[in-house]
Design a protein around this motif. Structure first.
Motif, PDB file in Angstrom:
ATOM      1  N   LEU A 135      11.510   6.845   6.344  1.00 16.62           N
ATOM      2  CA  LEU A 135      10.830   6.248   7.488  1.00 16.62           C
ATOM      3  C   LEU A 135       9.572   5.522   7.046  1.00 16.62           C
ATOM      4  O   LEU A 135       9.256   4.443   7.534  1.00 16.62           O
ATOM      5  N   LEU A 136       8.865   6.127   6.081  1.00 20.03           N
ATOM      6  CA  LEU A 136       7.674   5.463   5.564  1.00 20.03           C
ATOM      7  C   LEU A 136       8.060   4.130   4.944  1.00 20.03           C
ATOM      8  O   LEU A 136       7.392   3.117   5.109  1.00 20.03           O
ATOM      9  N   LEU A 137       9.173   4.148   4.236  1.00 18.64           N
ATOM     10  CA  LEU A 137       9.633   2.939   3.558  1.00 18.64           C
ATOM     11  C   LEU A 137       9.833   1.815   4.570  1.00 18.64           C
ATOM     12  O   LEU A 137       9.419   0.678   4.358  1.00 18.64           O
ATOM     13  N   VAL A 138      10.471   2.131   5.679  1.00 19.53           N
ATOM     14  CA  VAL A 138      10.787   1.050   6.607  1.00 19.53           C
ATOM     15  C   VAL A 138       9.652   0.769   7.580  1.00 19.53           C
ATOM     16  O   VAL A 138       9.676  -0.240   8.265  1.00 19.53           O
ATOM     17  N   LEU A 139       8.677   1.667   7.656  1.00 15.66           N
ATOM     18  CA  LEU A 139       7.598   1.450   8.615  1.00 15.66           C
ATOM     19  C   LEU A 139       6.347   0.872   7.968  1.00 15.66           C
ATOM     20  O   LEU A 139       5.454   0.404   8.657  1.00 15.66           O
ATOM     21  N   ALA A 140       6.271   0.926   6.641  1.00 15.60           N
ATOM     22  CA  ALA A 140       5.056   0.468   5.972  1.00 15.60           C
ATOM     23  C   ALA A 140       4.793  -0.987   6.310  1.00 15.60           C
ATOM     24  O   ALA A 140       5.724  -1.766   6.489  1.00 15.60           O
ATOM     25  N   ASN A 141       3.516  -1.332   6.394  1.00 22.15           N
ATOM     26  CA  ASN A 141       3.228  -2.725   6.684  1.00 22.15           C
ATOM     27  C   ASN A 141       2.763  -3.466   5.444  1.00 22.15           C
ATOM     28  O   ASN A 141       2.316  -4.590   5.519  1.00 22.15           O
ATOM     29  N   ASN A 142       2.816  -2.803   4.310  1.00 27.73           N
ATOM     30  CA  ASN A 142       2.503  -3.511   3.074  1.00 27.73           C
ATOM     31  C   ASN A 142       3.379  -2.971   1.958  1.00 27.73           C
ATOM     32  O   ASN A 142       3.967  -1.902   2.072  1.00 27.73           O
ATOM     33  N   TYR A 143       3.457  -3.751   0.908  1.00 31.51           N
ATOM     34  CA  TYR A 143       4.391  -3.406  -0.158  1.00 31.51           C
ATOM     35  C   TYR A 143       3.988  -2.141  -0.897  1.00 31.51           C
ATOM     36  O   TYR A 143       4.836  -1.403  -1.375  1.00 31.51           O
ATOM     37  N   LEU A 144       2.673  -1.916  -0.995  1.00 33.35           N
ATOM     38  CA  LEU A 144       2.253  -0.744  -1.770  1.00 33.35           C
ATOM     39  C   LEU A 144       2.646   0.538  -1.048  1.00 33.35           C
ATOM     40  O   LEU A 144       3.115   1.497  -1.672  1.00 33.35           O
ATOM     41  N   LEU A 145       2.486   0.514   0.253  1.00 31.98           N
ATOM     42  CA  LEU A 145       2.866   1.696   1.017  1.00 31.98           C
ATOM     43  C   LEU A 145       4.381   1.834   1.027  1.00 31.98           C
ATOM     44  O   LEU A 145       4.921   2.950   0.954  1.00 31.98           O
ATOM     45  N   LEU A 146       5.043   0.691   1.098  1.00 31.87           N
ATOM     46  CA  LEU A 146       6.496   0.715   1.004  1.00 31.87           C
ATOM     47  C   LEU A 146       6.920   1.383  -0.299  1.00 31.87           C
ATOM     48  O   LEU A 146       7.878   2.164  -0.341  1.00 31.87           O
ATOM     49  N   TYR A 147       6.151   1.088  -1.345  1.00 30.20           N
ATOM     50  CA  TYR A 147       6.438   1.669  -2.660  1.00 30.20           C
ATOM     51  C   TYR A 147       6.405   3.198  -2.586  1.00 30.20           C
ATOM     52  O   TYR A 147       7.205   3.882  -3.231  1.00 30.20           O
ATOM     53  N   VAL A 148       5.464   3.722  -1.807  1.00 28.88           N
ATOM     54  CA  VAL A 148       5.385   5.179  -1.683  1.00 28.88           C
ATOM     55  C   VAL A 148       6.682   5.722  -1.092  1.00 28.88           C
ATOM     56  O   VAL A 148       7.272   6.676  -1.608  1.00 28.88           O
ATOM     57  N   GLY A 149       7.113   5.077  -0.012  1.00 29.99           N
ATOM     58  CA  GLY A 149       8.376   5.513   0.570  1.00 29.99           C
ATOM     59  C   GLY A 149       9.528   5.297  -0.392  1.00 29.99           C
ATOM     60  O   GLY A 149      10.420   6.136  -0.544  1.00 29.99           O
ATOM     61  N   ALA A 191       6.513  -6.988  -8.833  1.00 27.40           N
ATOM     62  CA  ALA A 191       6.545  -7.907  -7.703  1.00 27.40           C
ATOM     63  C   ALA A 191       5.258  -7.785  -6.904  1.00 27.40           C
ATOM     64  O   ALA A 191       4.637  -8.786  -6.522  1.00 27.40           O
ATOM     65  N   ILE A 192       4.839  -6.531  -6.691  1.00 33.96           N
ATOM     66  CA  ILE A 192       3.602  -6.324  -5.938  1.00 33.96           C
ATOM     67  C   ILE A 192       2.427  -6.953  -6.672  1.00 33.96           C
ATOM     68  O   ILE A 192       1.565  -7.599  -6.085  1.00 33.96           O
ATOM     69  N   MET A 193       2.440  -6.799  -7.996  1.00 31.02           N
ATOM     70  CA  MET A 193       1.325  -7.352  -8.769  1.00 31.02           C
ATOM     71  C   MET A 193       1.315  -8.869  -8.674  1.00 31.02           C
ATOM     72  O   MET A 193       0.257  -9.487  -8.502  1.00 31.02           O
ATOM     73  N   VAL A 194       2.491  -9.469  -8.814  1.00 32.62           N
ATOM     74  CA  VAL A 194       2.533 -10.930  -8.719  1.00 32.62           C
ATOM     75  C   VAL A 194       2.042 -11.359  -7.348  1.00 32.62           C
ATOM     76  O   VAL A 194       1.265 -12.303  -7.213  1.00 32.62           O
ATOM     77  N   MET A 195       2.474 -10.624  -6.332  1.00 34.12           N
ATOM     78  CA  MET A 195       2.024 -10.973  -4.979  1.00 34.12           C
ATOM     79  C   MET A 195       0.508 -10.916  -4.892  1.00 34.12           C
ATOM     80  O   MET A 195      -0.127 -11.822  -4.353  1.00 34.12           O
ATOM     81  N   PHE A 196      -0.058  -9.838  -5.440  1.00 35.71           N
ATOM     82  CA  PHE A 196      -1.509  -9.702  -5.333  1.00 35.71           C
ATOM     83  C   PHE A 196      -2.210 -10.831  -6.075  1.00 35.71           C
ATOM     84  O   PHE A 196      -3.161 -11.426  -5.574  1.00 35.71           O
ATOM     85  N   VAL A 197      -1.706 -11.110  -7.287  1.00 29.08           N
ATOM     86  CA  VAL A 197      -2.355 -12.144  -8.084  1.00 29.08           C
ATOM     87  C   VAL A 197      -2.219 -13.498  -7.388  1.00 29.08           C
ATOM     88  O   VAL A 197      -3.108 -14.340  -7.462  1.00 29.08           O
ATOM     89  N   THR A 198      -1.117 -13.678  -6.692  1.00 21.85           N
ATOM     90  CA  THR A 198      -0.898 -14.970  -6.046  1.00 21.85           C
ATOM     91  C   THR A 198      -1.603 -15.068  -4.696  1.00 21.85           C
ATOM     92  O   THR A 198      -2.304 -16.024  -4.413  1.00 21.85           O
ATOM     93  N   PHE A 199      -1.383 -14.039  -3.875  1.00 26.23           N
ATOM     94  CA  PHE A 199      -1.861 -14.148  -2.501  1.00 26.23           C
ATOM     95  C   PHE A 199      -3.148 -13.359  -2.265  1.00 26.23           C
ATOM     96  O   PHE A 199      -3.751 -13.487  -1.208  1.00 26.23           O
ATOM     97  N   GLY A 200      -3.523 -12.523  -3.184  1.00 24.03           N
ATOM     98  CA  GLY A 200      -4.708 -11.698  -2.974  1.00 24.03           C
ATOM     99  C   GLY A 200      -4.488 -10.598  -1.977  1.00 24.03           C
ATOM    100  O   GLY A 200      -5.427  -9.982  -1.494  1.00 24.03           O
ATOM    101  N   SER A 201      -3.261 -10.303  -1.673  1.00 23.47           N
ATOM    102  CA  SER A 201      -2.975  -9.257  -0.695  1.00 23.47           C
ATOM    103  C   SER A 201      -1.552  -8.774  -0.924  1.00 23.47           C
ATOM    104  O   SER A 201      -0.731  -9.472  -1.526  1.00 23.47           O
ATOM    105  N   VAL A 202      -1.295  -7.572  -0.460  1.00 16.10           N
ATOM    106  CA  VAL A 202       0.073  -7.074  -0.590  1.00 16.10           C
ATOM    107  C   VAL A 202       0.640  -6.697   0.772  1.00 16.10           C
ATOM    108  O   VAL A 202       1.678  -6.061   0.851  1.00 16.10           O
ATOM    109  N   SER A 203      -0.045  -7.086   1.838  1.00 13.14           N
ATOM    110  CA  SER A 203       0.510  -6.732   3.142  1.00 13.14           C
ATOM    111  C   SER A 203       1.552  -7.773   3.537  1.00 13.14           C
ATOM    112  O   SER A 203       1.480  -8.937   3.140  1.00 13.14           O
ATOM    113  N   PHE A 204       2.538  -7.317   4.287  1.00 15.51           N
ATOM    114  CA  PHE A 204       3.622  -8.216   4.681  1.00 15.51           C
ATOM    115  C   PHE A 204       3.063  -9.462   5.347  1.00 15.51           C
ATOM    116  O   PHE A 204       3.429 -10.587   5.019  1.00 15.51           O
ATOM    117  N   GLY A 205       2.146  -9.247   6.281  1.00 19.06           N
ATOM    118  CA  GLY A 205       1.630 -10.365   7.052  1.00 19.06           C
ATOM    119  C   GLY A 205       1.036 -11.443   6.159  1.00 19.06           C
ATOM    120  O   GLY A 205       1.398 -12.619   6.270  1.00 19.06           O
TER     121      GLY A 205
END
Lengths: 627, 511, 520, 99
Positions: A135-149, A191-205
């Motif tokens: 549930l955490l996996l599908v409810l997380a609003n960012n990739y890092l939290l998704l990673y936890v799930g 993937a999360i790291m590339v996202m952060f380096v590119t977008f400065g954020s890891v949240s879905f939005g």
């Protein structure tokens, strides 16, 4: 939209099963009597909550259906922030429903299935843990939290595969699953790291809204890395090898985790990241390719296995291949990937639980060559199994038909080659499923002498019945009543092109191919007696029995070199690095031993060294002066 | 102002003296006293930490400074920033745990002096608090060196069969590093005398001092060498497996869990701010060492049959991560390193203590091949072991994940490929950790373990805080990050490093 | 005829100006020595010990008190032969304090079952009837005291001698009694006598070098006074070969006394053979005296030739540190090991000497003081560890000693850590001081060698701890004799100073740096 | 005669003494060789006193003689003692202390 009303309880969806897990795992043996019921209750509670949320969500207009809930800032440093925050939108919603409802059924089923196990509270604790993580996996609003799930479900899967740890094979399978999954996790991490380096954020939005600004190379990299992650979790080629071994776990686990939910997390990840894949053509192409390869690998393996669970596992690989494949097709496929995921989740759960029911009556024997003629003895199991059978083959109007048909349709929209391949895959599905049915329920009884097949208790058959009903009607319900396309469209987008072939023609072709598969399967296993000992078979059969050499490849390419390297490094460490340390100590010690000999005990030799020293000093001083 | 740090350091010291003065015939009293003292220290730490102002602009808080050896510009100066604070908290948390866990580790019949063991633990606590609190380089060095002695005795007196060899190796290796640091430190003093006219060891005066670049590089090496041995980084690590395998579990926890952090702490506290240019110059080398260490440690761990040696190599691998995070010069990396230090302290404690409980049940054997099937016979023990293993492999949701991920992210941010390669390390970590679990806990019960008992109340009480902290801080690391981030920001400002900004944002600002 | 005439000519005789106040400590000890001889000659055997001890301690304390009262005095007196300055007074004071501790050790009588650690009559044959009778009659040795006092007076003179000739005399006054003292052990007489013989012959040999060097320097400078030599060196800067050779030979004599390689070989044999109390006394005080003289000669007389002697001293220092440390590793006799340790320590002190700066001088003096206390304490403990054959100096007999006698073991461990230079002991501050001085003078590489040698040296110090604490006591383990107040006081003083100078060294650091430089 | 020759003579004597110490085994003779070295120093002192034109060197020679006498006292005592216990005056024989 911020969470309000029933949505302010999003956290409770996760917290309920987590609480159950905590109580069961910390409580120890004393929870053995009531623990399983607590486990069931918490998951059912989540399911009820989920249904309430669905109702609430349906009350909103399409644009307002996505709600977010932020609890606190989780990991943060200058320029980086990941919140403990949830997002419940249409996509998450269907997953939440699938997880909680199928999860509840499987929990209930397990009460019966695990009733004799001494550690059943642990089993339910793990199951609850799994549900919470998923549930955490599908409810997380960012990739890092998704990673936890993501890793949480991996952990639960590990614990459950190895639940009967006393069996070395189970323990080994669990470890293998975790490690192969970790390879996928590397993909997710990166993937999360590339996202952060590119977008400065890891949240879905943030990631999705800025995806358009990133260059395609970056997006392709993210896409491929996410695909790697998906391959690990969803047992796609080349990280498929763990799923078959995972069948060492108790059957409800296979149903819940290794068929219905966890293995579909890869599909979720790809669909969730549609904003990335839409702009990364190559990555999407790779997704299609991986999906296709796995469809066939899974199907071929499923056709050759005599172990009913492994055969189903092959089938699962293959069906998830369909979903991945569909997800790779882009906006025309996302919806159907999820659609198939849902129908598959239900019918495959039903099939696995049916298989479990058969095993329950067969003294846990999994060898289909030892089954046969069970249809009369296990009527409920047989009937429900047939529902799943028809559903998975895509026979109308069973649920698999609707979803698979849409995928094949979408494939043809892209290209007739992959469309044809998808149909062929469906044909093989027909073959191996017929083979399974024929070997299990038809033909002659081939049981061992001490086996007395019987139907399972109600606590096991009721979930079977419910799942069978789902297998039958869910497809129609979702398509016609639930409007799955429009439901999901705000999240994943939807587009459709007319194909060259009409849908009726396609449907006909598909059905014919499937029926050919069924026919071959029946001719081989239904009309002829099945030998108890497997014939050696042709090369493809032999290869398929060995999982198409997946383990061999891993062994030769990864495991053995790793251990060789490990041995070599250990040797290097002790002989060279520590050797140097001890060697310098030994050198000083040796020098000491030699130097002390100069101390001969003779006063005259001491005098000589003094005189020599004096001469040297004088000479040195004079030399320094002269130079 | 309350002299918090001095009080904090003095309490265990006095406790140590008191324990020594107890009569030999009252071993239980010694244990109880040691436990009480360590709990008081922990309570004091908590009270102090609550008064710590994370938002303060002062570099150090709870500052005290008195002249000590004015002849050399040496003062007794203490103070903590966020980094020092969390490490002190780690030390004071682990000590009572070690005391409880080691309740029966030493008994008079085995020839060891019970009160001696616990007095040494308390003495170590004082030194650990001091070393993290010192803001005078000389004082830091003194404590850095002196702390070798109690550990030396703890290994040598109370350790296993190889204890003499291990203790001597540990001490000499540590001394060698310390002596090079001494040389550098004297050099620094001489340079400070040339630059400012008055030689000093005051940390804040030394930070930002102009130095000849060549001298700076040489001086950096001396410090770094000492820290690299302490931490230990590849290839200066071989004392660690020996020390770990010869130690009592409690000793190993304090040694690897806290003491070795002095090395990485030293890097971030001393190497970087005092020698910024040299740190940058040597960063590639250090990163290389760290990277090699990550994989080297993990691979060697994969091939170990001795549990404690396995943990040692695993720690070496983890220290690679920590050093990596420090030397990539990103805020996230350095914050991550500090979190990782805490996390590693906790997971090491969990690993060594559970392994210790396990070994007690197998007549002290630490060979993996002697174990098997524990899960069935002692599920609670196996459960804790599992948890420790998961903590070690940085399972998301546990505090080690926060640290590891931040380190990797910070690395990736600066050096794409280094970060990418280092990330692969998590697979091998999983491989050796789970191999260990599989071999020791699953399968049929090993003959040596027949009749083994599960964990008792005391043992559970010792392990429970670690589990709770690991989970709690994993899900809510803010207590650490809130104090560590400002400290790391200060380090970054001092060394003049800036984080790379996200490509999109920077393109956006460029337009 | 002329000669006769000359004799009758009334040459005006000017009385030499002697600042008796400044040299009073020396005079006190010397007079006490003479009185002590008289006591030995005139008083009955039974009453000698008490009176001797009274004289010895009285003289030492009085001299020490006098040193305290004249702190700050900087004079050259006795016609330029004696220089009383800060370093001289400081080292005199240190020698006196350490001599006090040494006297305490030598006065100890409760260790040996026969009553004394010294032979009843040094000349009697080991195991002879003669000796047995002496022992049976309970004759105890008191001749050591006059010898002791003369040795101390020699040392006091040695560090303040401003004239090479006087320095030679002081050297002999210091050494000759020590030669004798080395041969007076009650147990293991042959070893003791051998030590005395070797010490004597080699000592005489080295002093021959010394005096010949003095002769050559005299030939060069027409004077043996250090400041004069210095000024002549600057005046005749072109033709200093004679001075160079002379200096080299003088250095041989002095380096012999400090036990620098390659003039060190007497040290292990003498340290091992001599009675432990004497070894402790000698190790602590002779080092100070010899280094005091060495530094005075190098700084005052040959400061102008610094660039000549520094390279040579570099090599000697390096050799001394390394050879001492390395050979010590393979020693199994603890006294012998400490002898090699003293060689290594001499090397470390030389590092401070080579720095040739005020900081170097201060550092070396601090090091000498801290080393003196630690080493005397260590030998005090060695004298306590005994088995039926006397002192158990073999390391194998120390196995598990720390477990059996935790207090003695811990104190000895403290001394070992102090000698190894672990922080919070005086040894660390000492090393720190000399290394700091050396780096400030640019001798970084010398310090790095020193650091390596320290690491090697740490091994054997630490090994003693391993033996004492980490091995199980066995049947061969020696027992620890409970000493009387004498040794206890010395031991306590050694331990306290080792610890206090490590933790709060500031007063002594101030003392050594306020002592200033040698007077010219 | 050039006083420098006396210096050379003294150097020769000194060397002879040093060699004597190295090559002779009898403790007495070794000791006498040392005395020879001291006397070489005396000769040098006196010669230098002549060359330098002051009396310090001559005074020094007396000091050295006195010291030498004292050394004889101590030295002979030690040698005699060891002779009594070992029945030999060889300096190679006392060889228990080594390595």
């Amino acid at each position: 939209m911020p969470a309000s009303g029933v949505f302010s309880l999003i956290w409770l969806l996760i917290a309920l099963p987590l609480f159950g897990a905590a109580v069961l795992l910390l409580g120890g043996r004393r929870t053995n009597s009531w623990g399983p019921y607590l486990g069931v209750l918490t998951v059912v509670g989540s399911a009820v909550l989920a249904v309430l949320m669905l109702v609430a969500m349906m009350g909103h207009s399409a644009e307002e259906r996505s709600v977010g809930q932020s609890l606190f800032t989780w990991v943060f440093a200058d320029g980086f922030q990941a919140d403990m925050a949830f997002q419940l939108d249409q996509l998450s919603m269907v997953f939440v429903l699938l997880i909680t409802i199928v999860g509840s059924l499987i929990h209930i089923y397990s009460i019966g299935y695990m009733s004799h196990d001494a550690d059943k509270r642990k089993f339910f604790g793990y199951l609850n843990l799994f549900v919470a993580a998923m549930l955490l996996l599908v409810l997380a609003n960012n990739y890092l939290l998704l990673y936890v799930g993501w890793e949480g479900v991996g952990l639960a899967s590990y614990l459950l595969i190895g639940f009967w740890q006393i069996k070395p094979t189970a323990a080994a399978a669990a470890k293998k699953a975790f490690i192969i999954n970790r390879v996928g996790d590397v993909g997710l991490s990166l993937a999360i790291m590339v996202m952060f380096v590119t977008f400065g954020s890891v949240s879905f939005g943030d990631v999705f809204s800025q995806a358009g600004e990133a260059n395609e190379g970056t997006l392709t990299a993210i896409g491929l890395l996410l695909l790697l992650a998906a391959c690990g979790k969803s047992a796609q080629f080349p990280l498929q090898a763990w799923l078959l071994d995972a069948m060492e776990g108790p059957t409800p686990v296979s149903a819940l985790i290794h068929a219905a939910t966890m293995v579909t997390a890869g599909v979720y990840l790809i669909v969730r990241s549609n904003a990335v894949f839409d702009r990364a053509v190559w990555a999407a192409g790779a997704v299609v390719l991986i999906g296709l390869i796995t469809i066939f690998m899974g199907a071929i393996i499923g056709s050759a296995k005599d172990d009913i669970k492994k055969s189903l596992a092959g089938s699962t690989m293959s069906q998830i291949g369909y979903m991945i494949f569909a997800a790779g097709l882009g906006p025309i496929g996302y919806v159907f990937a999820i659609f198939h995921l849902l129908t598959h989740g239900v019918f495959k759960a039903g099939l696995f639980l049916g298989a479990g029911s058969v095993m329950h009556g067969m003294k846990d024997n999994v060898n289909m060559r030892r089954y046969g003629a069970l249809r009369g003895l296990m009527i409920i199991t047989f009937v429900t199994f047939m529902a799943g059978y028809l559903a998975i083959m895509g026979i109308p109007p069973f649920s698999g038909f609707w979803s698979k048909d849409e995928i094949i349709h979408a494939a043809f929209e892209r290209s007739w080659v992959i469309g044809a391949a998808a149909i062929l895959g469906a044909g093989i599905t027909g073959f191996y499923m017929t083979r399974m049915i024929a070997m299990t329920f038809f033909g002659k009884a081939r049981w061992e002498d001490d086996v007395h097949p019987h139907e399972s208790p109600a606590v096991m058959t009721i979930p079977l019945v419910i799942l069978a009903i789902g297998s039958t009607f869910l497809g129609m319900a979702l398509l016609f009543w639930g409007n799955i396309e429009t439901w999901l469209e705000p999240v994943v987008g939807f587009a459709s092109n007319p194909t060259q072939l009409s849908s009726t023609t396609l449907l006909a072709i598909t059905l014919v191919v499937v029926l050919i598969g069924v026919f071959i399967g029946w001719r081989q296993y239904g009309s002829k007696p099945v030998p108890v000992d497997a014939p050696s078979g042709n090369w493809l059969t032999r290869a398929a029995r060995r999982d198409l050499y997946g383990d061999l490849v891993n062994e030769v390419v990864v495991v053995r070199p790793s251990f060789t390297l490990a041995r070599w490094l250990t040797w290097f460490d002790s002989s060279w690095i520590d050797g140097f340390v001890n060697g310098s100590a030994a050198f000083v010690g040796g020098a000491s031993g030699r130097l002390r000999r100069t101390q001969s005990g003779f006063a005259r030799s001491y005098a000589l060294s003094m005189l020599g020293g004096a001469v040297l000093i004088v000479a040195a001083l004079v030399l320094v002066r002269l130079s | 102002m309350t002299p918090w740090l001095t009080i904090l350091a003095l309490v265990p010291l006095m406790g140590s003296v008191l324990v020594v003065l107890l009569p030999k015939s009252r071993p239980t009293l010694a244990k109880q006293l040691a436990l009480a003292i360590s709990l008081v220290t922990l309570a004091l730490t908590v009270v102090m930490a609550l008064q710590f102002n994370g938002a303060s602009s002062e570099p150090f808080q709870f500052v005290e400074s008195y002249p000590w050896i004015p002849a050399f510009g040496i003062s007794y100066s203490v103070g903590v920033d966020g980094i020092g604070l969390v490490l002190i908290a780690l030390a004071t948390t682990l000590v009572p745990i070690v005391v409880i866990a080691g309740w029966r580790d030493v008994d008079a019949t085995s020839g060891g002096s019970v009160k001696g063991y616990f007095a040494l633990i308390l003495a170590m606590e004082t030194l650990m608090i001091g070393v993290f609190a010192a803001t005078d380089v000389f004082m830091f060095f003194v404590l850095f060196e002196v702390i070798l002695i109690p550990v030396y005795f703890m290994i040598g007196r109370y350790g296993g069969p190889q204890r003499s060899y291990a203790a001597v190796k540990f001490l000499l290796y540590g001394l060698l590093g310390g002596l090079f640091m001494l040389t550098s430190m004297i050099g620094l003093y001489v340079v400070s005398a040339q630059v400012t006219g008055q030689g000093t060891f005051d940390y804040l005066s030394l930070v930002g001092m102009e130095m000849d670049p060549t001298a700076e590089k040489l001086l950096f090496l001396g410090f770094f060498f000492a820290f690299a041995i302490k931490a230990p980084l590849w290839p200066f690590h071989t004392w660690l497996p020996d020390a770990a395998s010869a130690s009592k579990p409690g000793t190993a926890v304090l040694l690897i869990g806290v003491l070795d952090k002095i090395g990485t702490f030293g890097m971030i506290r001393y190497c970087l701010p005092i020698f910024p240019a040299a740190s940058e110059f040597y960063a590639p080398v250090v990163i290389g060492m760290a990277l090699v260490g990550i994989f080297y440690g993990a691979y060697v761990a994969l091939n170990q049959n001795d549990m404690k040696r396995l943990f040692a190599y695993s720690s070496m691998s983890h220290f690679g991560f920590i050093a990596l995070g420090i030397f990539v010069f990103t805020t996230i990396g350095q914050s991550g390193s500090v979190v990782y230090m805490i996390a590693h302290g906790l997971s090491t404690a969990a690993l060594f203590l559970t392994a210790g409980f396990l070994m007690q049940r197998a007549n002290g054997s630490s060979l993996i091949s002697d174990f098997g099937g524990v899960n069935k016979a002692a599920p609670v023990l196996a459960g804790f072991f599992m948890f420790a293993a998961l903590s070690s492999l940085a399972l998301p949701g546990l505090v080690s994940f926060v640290g590891e991920f931040m380190v990797l992210l910070g690395t990736f941010q600066r050096y794409l490929f280094v970060g990418g390669i280092a990330t692969l390390g998590i697979v091998i970590t999983a491989a050796y950790v789970l191999r260990l679990y599989q071999k020791s806990m699953t399968g049929p019960l090993a003959p040596k373990l027949v009749g083994m008992k599960d964990l008792g109340g005391r043992e559970v009480i010792a392990l429970m805080p670690i589990v709770v902290l690991t989970l709690l801080l994993g899900l809510f690391p803010a207590p650490i990050l809130n104090v560590v981030n400002p400290a790391v920001d200060r380090v970054m400002t001092t060394i003049g490093a800036t984080d790379p900004s996200p490509t999109i944002a920077s393109e956006g600002s460029g337009k | 005829m002329n000669y006769l005439a000359a004799a009758t000519v009334d040459v005006p005789f000017t009385l030499p100006i002697v600042d008796y106040n400044a040299i009073a400590p020396l005079l006190i000890i010397l007079v006490a020595g003479v009185v002590s001889v008289l006591v030995e000659a005139l008083l009955p055997r039974g009453s000698r010990r008490f009176i001797q001890l009274f004289i010895v301690f009285g003289a030492l304390i009085a001299a020490l008190a006098w040193v305290f009262t004249i702190t700050g005095v900087r004079v050259v007196t006795a016609e330029g032969a004696i220089a009383i300055d800060g370093p001289a007074l400081l080292m005199q004071g240190a020698i006196l304090v350490l001599a006090l501790l040494g006297a305490l050790l030598m006065a100890e009588r409760s260790l040996d079952p026969s009553g004394d650690v010294f032979a009843a009559r040094a000349s009697s044959l080991p195991g002879s009837e003669d000796e047995k009778q002496f022992t049976a009659r309970g004759y105890l040795q008191t001749e050591v005291w006059p010898l002791f006092l003369f040795a101390v007076s020699g040392m006091i003179l040695f560090v303040s001698a401003n004239d090479l000739l006087l320095m030679f005399v002081a050297l002999e006054v210091m050494s000759l009694p020590l030669y004798l003292l080395a041969g007076m052990a009650r147990r293991r007489r042959l070893l003791s006598q051998e030590a005395a013989l070797k010490y004597f012959l080699l000592g005489a040999f080295s002093s021959a070098f010394f005096i010949y060097g003095v002769a050559l320097v005299y030939g060069f400078a027409a004077s043996t006074q250090l400041p004069v030599i210095a000024s002549v060196l600057t005046a005749k800067s072109g033709q200093t070969s004679l001075a160079l050779i002379g200096m080299a030979l003088i250095l041989v004599g002095l380096l012999f006394k400090v036990a620098a390689v390659p003039f060190h070989q007497w040290t292990p044999d003498v340290y091992q053979g001599a009675p432990t109390a004497v070894t402790g006394f000698m190790a602590a005080t002779v080092k100070i005296a010899a280094f005091g003289a060495l530094m005075r000669v190098l700084y005052v007389a040959f400061g102008g030739m610094r660039w000549d002697w520094v390279p040579m001293m570099w090599i000697i220092a390096i050799l001394t540190m390394l050879v001492g440390s390395i050979i010590a590793i393979s020693q199994s006799d603890i006294k012998r090991m400490l002898a090699y340790s003293s060689i290594a320590q001499a090397g470390f002190i030389l590092v401070g000497v080579i720095a040739a700066s005020p900081a170097g001088l201060a550092g070396a003096m601090f090091y000498l003081i801290s080393y003196g206390f630690t080493t005397i304490g260590a030998f005090a403990i060695i004298s306590l560890v005994r088995d039926e054959s006397g002192e158990a100096t073999n390391l194998s007999k120390w196995a598990g000693l720390g477990r059996r006698s935790p207090l003695v073991g811990s104190v000895f461990a403290l001394f070992m850590l102090g000698l190894a230079g672990i922080p919070l002991t005086s040894g660390f501050i000492g090393k720190f001081s000399v290394f700091a001085a050396a780096i400030a003078s640019g001798d970084t590489w010398l310090v790095i060698v020193g650091v390596l040698a320290s690491a090697i040296a740490a091994f054997f110090y630490v090994r003693v701890i391993v033996v004492m604490f980490f091995t199980e006591p066995g049947p061969q383990t020696a027992s620890v004799v409970v000493p009387s107040a004498f040794t206890t006081i010395a031991l306590a003083a050694g331990a306290t100073v080792t610890l206090v100078l490590g933790i709060l060294p500031q007063p002594i650091l101030e003392l050594v740096s306020n002592a200033g430089l040698f007077i010219r | 005669m050039n006083p420098a020759n006396y210096i050379i003579l003294s150097a020769i004597l000194f060397s002879l003494g040093a060699i004597g110490v190295l090559v002779r085994r009898n403790a007495i003779i070794v000791f006498m060789s040392v005395e020879l070295m001291l006397n070489a120093a005396n000769l040098a002192f006196v010669a230098f006193a002549r060359m330098n034109g002051n009396l310090d060197g001559q005074v020094a020679a007396f000091f050295v003689m006195v010291v030498a006498a004292a050394e004889v006292v101590v030295g002979l005592a030690i040698i005699v003692t060891i002779f009594r216990s070992r029945r030999s005056a060889s300096i190679d024989e006392p060889n228990l202390l080594k390595y």
